[in-house]
Write a protein that holds these residues in place. Sequence first.
Motif, short mmCIF file in Angstrom:
data_model
loop_
_atom_site.label_atom_id
_atom_site.label_comp_id
_atom_site.label_asym_id
_atom_site.label_seq_id
_atom_site.Cartn_x
_atom_site.Cartn_y
_atom_site.Cartn_z
N ASP A 62 0.84 -1.20 0.00
CA ASP A 62 0.00 0.00 0.00
C ASP A 62 0.88 1.25 0.00
N ILE A 63 0.22 2.36 -0.16
CA ILE A 63 0.83 3.69 -0.04
C ILE A 63 0.27 4.29 1.24
N THR A 64 1.14 4.94 2.01
CA THR A 64 0.72 5.51 3.29
C THR A 64 0.96 7.01 3.31
N PHE A 65 0.17 7.69 4.13
CA PHE A 65 0.42 9.09 4.48
C PHE A 65 0.63 9.09 5.98
N ASN A 66 1.76 9.61 6.41
CA ASN A 66 2.09 9.64 7.84
C ASN A 66 1.90 8.26 8.48
N ASN A 67 2.39 7.23 7.79
CA ASN A 67 2.35 5.84 8.24
C ASN A 67 0.96 5.23 8.30
N GLN A 68 -0.05 5.91 7.77
CA GLN A 68 -1.40 5.37 7.76
C GLN A 68 -1.72 4.85 6.36
N PRO A 69 -1.99 3.53 6.21
CA PRO A 69 -2.31 2.98 4.89
C PRO A 69 -3.55 3.66 4.31
N LYS A 70 -3.52 3.85 3.00
CA LYS A 70 -4.62 4.54 2.32
C LYS A 70 -5.50 3.61 1.50
N GLY A 71 -5.19 2.32 1.47
CA GLY A 71 -6.03 1.37 0.75
C GLY A 71 -6.02 1.58 -0.75
N LEU A 72 -4.92 2.08 -1.27
CA LEU A 72 -4.84 2.37 -2.70
C LEU A 72 -4.37 1.18 -3.53
N CYS A 73 -3.72 0.23 -2.90
CA CYS A 73 -3.09 -0.84 -3.67
C CYS A 73 -3.76 -2.20 -3.52
N VAL A 95 -1.73 8.61 -9.94
CA VAL A 95 -1.08 9.89 -9.67
C VAL A 95 -2.14 10.97 -9.41
N ASP A 96 -3.20 10.99 -10.22
CA ASP A 96 -4.28 11.97 -10.02
C ASP A 96 -4.94 11.78 -8.65
N ARG A 97 -5.17 10.54 -8.28
CA ARG A 97 -5.79 10.26 -6.98
C ARG A 97 -4.89 10.70 -5.83
N LEU A 98 -3.60 10.38 -5.94
CA LEU A 98 -2.65 10.81 -4.90
C LEU A 98 -2.58 12.33 -4.80
#
Length: 131
Positions: A62-73, A95-98
């Motif tokens: 997954d991809i995280t923001f501030n160590n919190q998974p974002k459920g993107l992958c 990329v657009d979503r991020l």
Amino acid sequence: NIVDDLQKRMHVPRGGGQFSFYMTDGEDSEVTFGGYRAEHLASDIVWAPVTAQSWWQIAIDDITFNNQPKGLCNGQCQVAVDTGTSMLTGPSEMVDRLQSMVNPRDDCSNFHELPTLGFQIGSMVLNLRPD
């Protein structure tokens, strides 16, 4: 690849197919064939199986923001590990979503509000700070 060529010429021991990069902004950078130099490590090594050797491609969970998974992958993202670039690229829709989630301003006025971007591999998160 270069590691295979070095092994064939006996410059790197068999089974020593590892190589590592140590990069700095102002000092001497280096590449080490046949292993790594522990004194250059900033953290523990994170091992990941290569899924496509031509790109040094690996899977991330997954991809995280501030160590919190974002459920993107959902465990389906593939990334290329490339020490030769400072650019991050990906499929346009990702990329657009991020970009909409991060919402960076063109004038960088919200720089101090930007999250740490992380790439989750198993239980480890490899982070990139905004700076």
